[in-house]
Design a protein around this motif. Structure first.
Motif, PDB file in Angstrom:
ATOM      1  N   ILE A   1      -7.037  11.421   2.459  1.00  0.00           N
ATOM      2  CA  ILE A   1      -5.829  10.635   2.194  1.00  0.00           C
ATOM      3  C   ILE A   1      -5.465   9.770   3.405  1.00  0.00           C
ATOM      4  O   ILE A   1      -5.209   8.566   3.277  1.00  0.00           O
ATOM      5  CB  ILE A   1      -4.654  11.575   1.843  1.00  0.00           C
ATOM      6  CG1 ILE A   1      -4.866  12.195   0.456  1.00  0.00           C
ATOM      7  CG2 ILE A   1      -3.322  10.816   1.873  1.00  0.00           C
ATOM      8  CD1 ILE A   1      -3.866  13.282   0.117  1.00  0.00           C
TER       9      ILE A   1
ATOM     10  N   CYS B   1       1.268  10.248   3.730  1.00  0.00           N
ATOM     11  CA  CYS B   1       0.554  10.577   4.969  1.00  0.00           C
ATOM     12  C   CYS B   1       1.320  11.627   5.778  1.00  0.00           C
ATOM     13  O   CYS B   1       0.715  12.520   6.377  1.00  0.00           O
ATOM     14  CB  CYS B   1       0.345   9.317   5.802  1.00  0.00           C
ATOM     15  SG  CYS B   1      -0.915   8.212   5.144  1.00  0.00           S
TER      16      CYS B   1
ATOM     17  N   ASN C   1      -6.794  16.166   2.680  1.00  0.00           N
ATOM     18  CA  ASN C   1      -5.714  15.510   3.421  1.00  0.00           C
ATOM     19  C   ASN C   1      -6.239  14.513   4.445  1.00  0.00           C
ATOM     20  O   ASN C   1      -5.624  13.458   4.665  1.00  0.00           O
ATOM     21  CB  ASN C   1      -4.824  16.562   4.085  1.00  0.00           C
ATOM     22  CG  ASN C   1      -3.923  17.267   3.089  1.00  0.00           C
ATOM     23  OD1 ASN C   1      -3.014  16.674   2.522  1.00  0.00           O
ATOM     24  ND2 ASN C   1      -4.174  18.542   2.847  1.00  0.00           N
TER      25      ASN C   1
ATOM     26  N   ALA D   1       0.580  14.833   4.221  1.00  0.00           N
ATOM     27  CA  ALA D   1      -0.791  15.258   4.524  1.00  0.00           C
ATOM     28  C   ALA D   1      -0.874  15.871   5.924  1.00  0.00           C
ATOM     29  O   ALA D   1      -1.499  16.915   6.117  1.00  0.00           O
ATOM     30  CB  ALA D   1      -1.746  14.076   4.403  1.00  0.00           C
TER      31      ALA D   1
ATOM     32  N   TYR E   1       3.050   5.540   0.424  1.00  0.00           N
ATOM     33  CA  TYR E   1       1.834   6.071   1.041  1.00  0.00           C
ATOM     34  C   TYR E   1       2.080   6.561   2.464  1.00  0.00           C
ATOM     35  O   TYR E   1       1.399   7.480   2.934  1.00  0.00           O
ATOM     36  CB  TYR E   1       0.740   5.004   1.001  1.00  0.00           C
ATOM     37  CG  TYR E   1       0.363   4.644  -0.415  1.00  0.00           C
ATOM     38  CD1 TYR E   1      -0.444   5.487  -1.172  1.00  0.00           C
ATOM     39  CD2 TYR E   1       0.844   3.482  -1.007  1.00  0.00           C
ATOM     40  CE1 TYR E   1      -0.775   5.175  -2.479  1.00  0.00           C
ATOM     41  CE2 TYR E   1       0.519   3.162  -2.309  1.00  0.00           C
ATOM     42  CZ  TYR E   1      -0.292   4.019  -3.045  1.00  0.00           C
ATOM     43  OH  TYR E   1      -0.604   3.714  -4.343  1.00  0.00           O
TER      44      TYR E   1
END
Length: 297
Positions: free
Chosen positions: A56, A75, A53, A78, A71
């Motif tokens: 990412i 996030c 994570n 994550a 994205y």
């Protein structure tokens, strides 16, 4: 071996004290001798979750082409997964490795609140990601004009506020119950039902509220996700070629996998908790752990 304060399990029906300042987490009851071995896959999953994570977040930050709605929602997921796994794994590993079973009453309630709150946040993020996929595939010309950075930030804030407000009664109700039976929690973390079951009071209000919130939040989120994907599938199958079908569907594949990896263990955990009265306690605890650890991993 570190001595457990207050009572052993055989003393759990005694009522000589109220509202202990600490609770005792047993880890995985019945499998205490295997705690060190069980810690190996758990620790591995935690390391994978942390590294994966953070990777990412780092890649999205440094790569300008990833600065888009899909994205940004990734996030958010994550960060949510990092909070979820970190809220339970360090204490769980301390139990497995060092027999450090004590947890402060307030810390226990805080852990319980974080688990419930960010489980609901995760579900809300899935809905946001489904909305992003719907806009991108069904209305691509307006996708970037509607899902601006400001709108994405507002969606993220709304998801967080929804979860935080809905889960506050869990915290207030659990704090106001009198705990006079035992301070021993037969679990590896402060799960809501495991904590309130220790109360020497009628906890039906907590149980009913927990069930209603779980069904309403998850039910509505699953409904909106399903409706989004029905429209997405209609749009995909209206495309002229099979290559176009496959290419478009691939943009949704990872999202669907993450949803299934989260909702299926959660559903299984709920069903075993509600209807698996004859299932061994250590199995309930293991399933609950998998529900919280597998999705971040």
């Amino acid at each position: 071996m570190q001595e457990i304060p207050f009572y052993s399990m055989s003393d759990s029906n005694t009522t000589d004290y109220t509202n202990p300042s600490i609770f005792i987490l047993l880890g995985i009851p019945g499998l205490e001798v295997a705690h060190v071995w069980i810690s190996i896959p758990f620790c591995t999953m935690y390391i994978i979750a942390i590294l994966g994570n953070f990777t990412i977040l780092f890649i999205v930050k440094i790569e300008p082409s990833f600065h888009g709605p899909m994205y940004y929602f990734l996030c958010m997921l994550a960060v949510n997964d990092l909070v979820m796994s970190t809220s339970i794994l360090p204490k769980m590993l301390a139990i497995f490795w060092f027999n450090s079973r004590e947890i402060n009453f307030s810390d226990c309630l805080t852990q319980m609140y974080i688990i419930h709150c960010f489980s609901a946040v995760e579900s809300g993020i899935f809905v946001s990601m489904a909305l992003d996929r719907y806009m991108d595939i069904c209305d691509p010309l307006r996708h970037s004009t509607i899902l601006t950075n400001a709108v994405i930030a507002k969606i993220g804030l709304a998801v967080l506020l929804r979860s935080g407000i809905l889960m506050l009664p869990h915290l207030f109700l659990a704090r106001q119950w009198p705990y006079c039976r035992t301070n021993i929690i037969p679990h590896s973390f402060c799960q809501h039902i495991a904590v309130v079951n220790l109360a020497c009071a009628d906890i039906h209000v907590s149980s009913y509220y927990c069930l209603s919130v779980a069904l309403s939040v998850t039910g509505l989120d699953v409904f909106f996700i399903t409706m989004s994907y029905i429209q997405i599938l209609k749009a995909i199958f209206s495309l002229p070629t099979k290559d176009a079908h496959l290419k478009t569907f691939q943009t949704c594949g990872s999202h669907l996998c993450v949803i299934l990896a989260s909702y299926i263990p959660a559903l299984f955990s709920y069903l075993t908790l509600r209807f698996g009265q004859n299932v061994a306690l250590h199995f309930h605890v293991l399933v609950a752990n998998m529900y919280l650890l597998v999705p971040p991993c």
